[in-house]
Design a protein around this motif. Structure first.
Motif, PDB file in Angstrom:
ATOM      1  N   GLU A   1      -1.766   8.293   0.601  1.00 23.33           N
ATOM      2  CA  GLU A   1      -2.226   7.448   1.704  1.00 23.33           C
ATOM      3  C   GLU A   1      -1.128   7.264   2.752  1.00 23.33           C
TER       4      GLU A   1
ATOM      5  N   LEU B   1      -0.219   1.111  -0.662  1.00 22.95           N
ATOM      6  CA  LEU B   1      -0.702   2.481  -0.583  1.00 22.95           C
ATOM      7  C   LEU B   1       0.007   3.363  -1.603  1.00 22.95           C
ATOM      8  N   ASP B   2      -0.658   4.464  -1.973  1.00 22.99           N
ATOM      9  CA  ASP B   2       0.020   5.481  -2.783  1.00 22.99           C
ATOM     10  C   ASP B   2       0.618   6.537  -1.859  1.00 22.99           C
TER      11      ASP B   2
ATOM     12  N   SER C   1      -1.018  10.373   4.806  1.00 26.39           N
ATOM     13  CA  SER C   1      -2.140  10.436   5.755  1.00 26.39           C
ATOM     14  C   SER C   1      -1.809   9.688   7.047  1.00 26.39           C
TER      15      SER C   1
ATOM     16  N   HIS D   1       2.722  -1.017   3.187  1.00 20.31           N
ATOM     17  CA  HIS D   1       2.645  -0.554   4.579  1.00 20.31           C
ATOM     18  C   HIS D   1       2.321  -1.744   5.463  1.00 20.31           C
TER      19      HIS D   1
ATOM     20  N   GLU E   1      -0.781  -3.710   3.430  1.00 25.99           N
ATOM     21  CA  GLU E   1      -1.567  -3.079   2.377  1.00 25.99           C
ATOM     22  C   GLU E   1      -0.666  -2.306   1.429  1.00 25.99           C
TER      23      GLU E   1
END
Length: 275
Positions: free
Chosen positions: A118, A114-115, A121, A64, A112
């Motif tokens: 995430e 992320l999974d 979110s 991301h 970053e």
């Protein structure tokens, strides 16, 4: 700060250059080194954007990126240059023709790994992205979702358009220009915007942002309102009010005004956009 059309183009370009192939991922600066090691050498599924966010999908892991004010990608072919300075993330791949392609990221606000949860979110916090809107009835849900937030708010429409939880991808240029084109004062409360005003504002935003994707730049003026009415719009002809403080309005001749709204310089015509 890059607006949504820039991220959309970046996603499309990175997808064309790297998707479906193994990508070497590194972090010469070191700030992304642990995450880079986890995806280095894996196949990139695709790259997508939503608003001002970029998502590169490596299976269940997603890089991301939010460029913020200072983030920038540099891309080239062949051998990449020797890493210098604060190089956050580098991708290297074979490219479509096997000659090699690379891209470097510097200065981003967020970079970053992320999974899926995430990523979701982040998406859940964002309003509809005009670049993802469909035309006609198919895209009405996005327009209605944004208007539901706006029509309940006492906050000015100029501030609401910059709120990424209301609309994703609009920045300072589109904010100023679409309000001028619709002759709406940026100081009017959201709850004072009628549905008859909102619907053409939404449609105009979709049109302008998609035009920005095609052109690679933001041009909001109609040919008849430019000094040169044929050919591509010159830089000085591209906008109605953005960065034109003190200059005469292209429509009425009143001096364009500016003041700070939500930490960015707002531009508007006090005559064409009267309260």
């Amino acid at each position: 700060m890059p607006e949504g059309h820039t991220l959309f183009r970046l996603a499309r370009e990175q997808d064309a250059a790297f998707a479906g192939r193994e990508v070497r991922v590194s972090s010469p600066q070191g700030r992304f080194a642990r995450e880079a090691a986890l995806i280095d050498g894996r196949v990139l599924d695709d790259v997508t954007s939503y608003g001002k966010h970029l998502f590169a999908h490596f299976g269940a892991d997603t890089v991301h990126v939010h460029l913020g004010l200072y983030g920038k990608y540099t891309t080239g072919t062949g051998e990449p240059p020797e890493p210098r300075g604060a190089l956050r993330m580098r991708w290297e791949g074979p490219g479509e023709d096997g000659a090699g392609v690379w891209t470097d990221l510097r200065g981003a606000t967020a970079c970053e790994l992320l999974d899926d949860g995430e990523v979701q979110s982040i998406l859940d916090r964002l309003g509809p992205d005009p670049l993802r809107a469909k035309r006609g009835a198919a895209g009405r849900a996005d327009s209605e979702r944004a208007f539901a937030r706006i029509s309940r708010s006492r906050t000015s429409i100029g501030a609401l358009l910059m709120d990424q939880s209301v609309l994703a991808g609009i920045g300072n240029v589109y904010r100023a220009e679409v309000l001028f084109r619709q002759r709406i004062s940026p100081f009017r409360p959201g709850k004072a915007i009628t549905v008859d005003e909102w619907e053409p504002l939404w449609e105009d935003t979709v049109t302008l942002m998609k035009a920005g994707v095609r052109a690679g730049r933001i041009v909001t003026t109609r040919p008849e309102d430019r000094a040169r009415r044929t050919g591509q719009a010159r830089r000085l002809d591209a906008h109605y009010v953005y960065r034109r403080a003190g200059l005469p309005c292209r429509i009425c001749g009143t001096a364009v005004r500016t003041e700070v709204m939500v930490a960015r310089n707002l531009f508007w015509c006090p005559s064409c956009q009267a309260d």
